[in-house]
Design an enzyme around this catalytic site. Structure first.
Site: not given
Ligand code: AMP
Ligand code: ZN
Length: 135
Positions: A98, A100
């Site tokens: 993903h 950001h």
């Molecule tokens: P990373 O640390 O790059 O793996 O980012 C994962 C991101 O996913 C974090 O910023 C979380 O806040 C976000 N996240 C986790 N679960 C959900 C969800 N159900 N809906 C939206 N964002 C999420």
């Protein structure tokens, strides 16, 4: 496989979706760094950035670029960061690749990466270590 983002793709759990086409999905991060913090994912599960083919990565970033500019205009943001956390050491928590998109606002107070004095003192050593190995 128990992937939370795959569950969002399959609409098994809710998300605040801001863009969707047949291959990509963008939704608001549930713990945002700034207003409009968005995640952009391929619908097909891929663990991380390095496991994407270069073609997949290129298509993915094209969608990110398309969304980021519009998001900035809609939210009247002053700029944005785009980032991938690749690997646990880099803060990757969800193993479904993903990007950001973090809209930025003048004086939003969000901290940038801190500079490292150690890394600065090792710049020449680092260059030698890499030593033309990158193709
Ligand atoms: P990373 O640390 O790059 O793996 O980012 C994962 C991101 O996913 C974090 O910023 C979380 O806040 C976000 N996240 C986790 N679960 C959900 C969800 N159900 N809906 C939206 N964002 C999420
Ligand atoms: Zn997944």
């Amino acid at each position: 496989m128990d992937c939370i983002f795959c569950k969002i793709v399959k609409k098994e759990i809710p998300a605040r979706i801001i863009f969707e086409n047949d291959k990509y999905l963008a939704f608001l991060d549930i713990t945002p760094n700034t207003i409009g913090h968005t995640l952009v994912i391929p619908k097909k599960h891929i663990n991380n950035f390095v496991e994407q083919s270069s073609d997949e990565a290129a298509k993915h970033i094209k969608v990110v670029q398309q969304i980021a500019g519009q998001l900035q205009n809609i939210l009247k943001a002053d700029g944005f960061n785009v980032a991938i956390n690749n690997g646990q050491a880099a803060g990757q928590i969800i193993n479904h690749v993903h990007w950001h998109i973090i809209p930025r606002y003048n004086n939003d107070g969000l901290l940038h990466f801190a500079h490292s004095e150690e890394a600065k003192s090792k710049l020449d050593e680092t260059l030698k270590k890499i030593n033309g190995q990158i193709k």
